[in-house]
Design a protein around this motif. Sequence first.
Motif: not given
Length: 99
Positions: A24-31, A70-75, A80-89
């Motif tokens: 999820l974070l990688k797809t959003a551009g984080y390493r 961290l994932a909860r607090t990041l903008e 950028l996310l697929d449907d499953k990742q968006a639902a998970f986030l």
Amino acid sequence: MVNVTIFEKMLTITNHTLEKLEMLLKTAGYRVRYEKGNFKTGACMLLNSRVIVVNKFANLESKIAAVAELARTLEIDYNLLDDKQAAFLHQLKQTTLQL
């Protein structure tokens, strides 16, 4: 220590859950990197550099809790996310993890 009842309803303590969070974070551009260090929370973000450092010596539960928080607090841009990742986030952001 994480409040297990709330935590287990949302996230299971498995390597798969940690991998989902990492992807999820990688797809959003984080390493996400695993390094040794004295992190009180188990993870930190390096000065808005989009690099998240996780304490490699923390147990699996602590790693998941730290990365999830961290994932909860990041903008993160949902586009950028697929449907499953968006639902998970979305589910992550709706749940309060009590540390």
